[in-house]
Design a protein around this motif. Structure first.
Motif, PDB file in Angstrom:
ATOM      1  N   HIS A  51      -3.300  10.311  17.454  1.00 34.09           N
ATOM      2  CA  HIS A  51      -3.261  11.547  18.222  1.00 34.09           C
ATOM      3  C   HIS A  51      -4.374  12.453  17.699  1.00 34.09           C
ATOM      4  N   PHE A  52      -5.186  12.991  18.606  1.00 37.24           N
ATOM      5  CA  PHE A  52      -6.253  13.886  18.156  1.00 37.24           C
ATOM      6  C   PHE A  52      -6.603  14.878  19.252  1.00 37.24           C
ATOM      7  N   PHE A  53      -7.214  15.980  18.816  1.00 38.43           N
ATOM      8  CA  PHE A  53      -7.594  17.052  19.735  1.00 38.43           C
ATOM      9  C   PHE A  53      -9.032  17.445  19.446  1.00 38.43           C
ATOM     10  N   TYR A  54      -9.864  17.434  20.499  1.00 40.63           N
ATOM     11  CA  TYR A  54     -11.265  17.818  20.348  1.00 40.63           C
ATOM     12  C   TYR A  54     -11.410  19.299  20.652  1.00 40.63           C
ATOM     13  N   ALA A  55     -11.835  20.081  19.660  1.00 45.21           N
ATOM     14  CA  ALA A  55     -11.929  21.531  19.809  1.00 45.21           C
ATOM     15  C   ALA A  55     -13.355  22.034  19.965  1.00 45.21           C
TER      16      ALA A  55
ATOM     17  N   ARG B 122      -4.720  28.758  17.225  1.00 46.06           N
ATOM     18  CA  ARG B 122      -4.282  28.033  18.430  1.00 46.06           C
ATOM     19  C   ARG B 122      -4.011  26.568  18.132  1.00 46.06           C
ATOM     20  N   PHE B 123      -4.577  26.057  17.037  1.00 49.81           N
ATOM     21  CA  PHE B 123      -4.513  24.615  16.770  1.00 49.81           C
ATOM     22  C   PHE B 123      -3.516  24.253  15.684  1.00 49.81           C
TER      23      PHE B 123
ATOM     24  N   ILE C  14      -0.687  21.681  16.691  1.00 50.64           N
ATOM     25  CA  ILE C  14      -1.053  20.406  17.335  1.00 50.64           C
ATOM     26  C   ILE C  14      -0.714  19.248  16.398  1.00 50.64           C
TER      27      ILE C  14
ATOM     28  N   GLY D 259      -1.641  16.268  15.438  1.00 53.52           N
ATOM     29  CA  GLY D 259      -2.659  15.230  15.385  1.00 53.52           C
ATOM     30  C   GLY D 259      -3.880  15.719  14.652  1.00 53.52           C
TER      31      GLY D 259
ATOM     32  N   LEU E 146      -7.678  17.049  14.202  1.00 50.37           N
ATOM     33  CA  LEU E 146      -8.497  18.014  14.936  1.00 50.37           C
ATOM     34  C   LEU E 146      -9.968  17.695  14.722  1.00 50.37           C
TER      35      LEU E 146
END
Length: 346
Positions: free
Chosen positions: A196-200, A216-217, A220, A222, A224
């Protein structure tokens, strides 16, 4: 007409035959043995073949002089090592009527290396609104257009999604030739969880705005992914440690796929200290921050007080409590009352 492209009849972009996935099913006798025949890149008359079948002379299938079928082609380019271009990407770039480039000079180095002489037109965030009507007109005339960025996969931290949206709305074919992408390369080299990952992307350059964005992160679940400039690296890592938790595992990657590629792992506290002492590194930076662990989600009373004291220096008491409530999941009312108590002791 660009070099290497022959003139001739072009398919109507609005007809059924111009949309590969709308073509009628083929019988077994119509099938071919190479596995690219059903790719959206192939024109309706099946004239495009990237390689010969086994036992056949590959030169018989060299039809790179033929134009592309009408549509927009999103083409990934190398992020550093020019050898990371794909065969399919080169075929598209050579056969396109026009290549839309973020910077025509930067792209020219890659295209020159591989003998691509196709006409280049600048398409970037500053002229996108002006250029889109011209691009749509070209597509309406049946042209095949390739879109590339300075490096990596188009639309990832680059303009283009509005163009794709407009093309879809008008019924033009849109497809992609995938390839390198620095966020994904950094993630797989980091050794941090990638399920699981989030591209910021890039964080704001100013400290207060950066810390606000980082809040905001926090929730999450996962890893980042952030992009950052070398000169702001130490400050950004310090803010990440302050907001996300100094014990979180992270990795700073730079110069990916190039000669001096480096991946440095550590906690956010350790990395912030290292780059504060070592100074700004050279090259393009991608930061990976691993997921928060259970300990990070349960701050001690001392941690809460320290964070509140830090926040009330630059925020109203109410806003400080709201920020920390979002970071920790604790009740805003309790944090607000504690902030008032701390403010009296200052």
């Amino acid at each position: 007409m660009p070099s290497g492209v022959q003139s001739g009849p072009r398919s109507n972009p609005h007809s059924d035959s111009a949309t590969p996935d709308a073509a009628a099913p083929r019988s077994a006798s119509d099938s071919v043995t190479d596995d690219v025949s059903d790719n959206p890149l192939s024109p309706p008359d099946k004239s495009f073949r990237t390689q010969g079948n086994a036992g056949e002379d590959a030169s018989k299938h060299d039809e790179s002089h033929l134009p592309l079928s009408s549509g927009l082609y999103l083409v990934a380019t190398p992020i550093g090592n020019l050898g990371d271009i794909t065969f399919r990407a080169l075929e598209i770039l050579k056969r396109a009527d026009v290549i839309l480039c973020e910077d025509t000079r930067t792209s020219g180095k890659l295209l020159s290396r591989y003998g691509v002489k196709t006409k280049r037109i600048a398409y970037h965030e500053h002229n996108a609104a002006k250029m889109r009507p011209e691009i749509m007109e070209r597509l309406g005339k049946g042209q095949g257009l390739a879109l590339i960025s300075d490096a990596g996969t188009p639309l990832i931290n680059d303009p283009g999604y509005k163009l794709v949206r407009d093309c879809k709305a008008e019924g033009f074919n849109v497809t992609a030739a995938p390839g390198a992408s620095s966020p994904i390369v950094a993630l797989i080299l980091s050794g941090l969880p990638s399920d699981h990952f989030f591209y910021a992307g890039f964080l704001p350059p100013k400290t207060m705005a950066r810390q606000k964005e980082l809040t905001r992160f926090t929730a999450i679940p996962g890893s980042l992914i952030f992009l950052e400039s070398p000169k702001r690296l130490a400050a950004s890592l310090a803010d990440m440690a302050r907001v996300l938790g100094g014990s979180r595992e992270a990795a700073v990657t730079r110069e990916l796929t190039k000669m001096f590629e480096e991946v440095r792992n550590g906690t956010l506290d350790e990395l912030a200290t290292h780059y504060e002492e070592a100074g700004a590194p050279k090259g393009e930076i991608v930061i990976i921050v691993g997921p928060a662990n259970d300990a990070d989600n349960e701050p001690s009373p001392e941690d809460i007080d320290a964070r509140l004291l830090d926040l009330i220096k630059t925020h109203r008491t109410k806003d400080a409590a709201d920020i920390l409530a979002r970071e920790t999941g604790l009740k805003k009312r309790d944090l607000y009352n504690r902030a008032l108590e701390l403010a009296k002791t200052e």
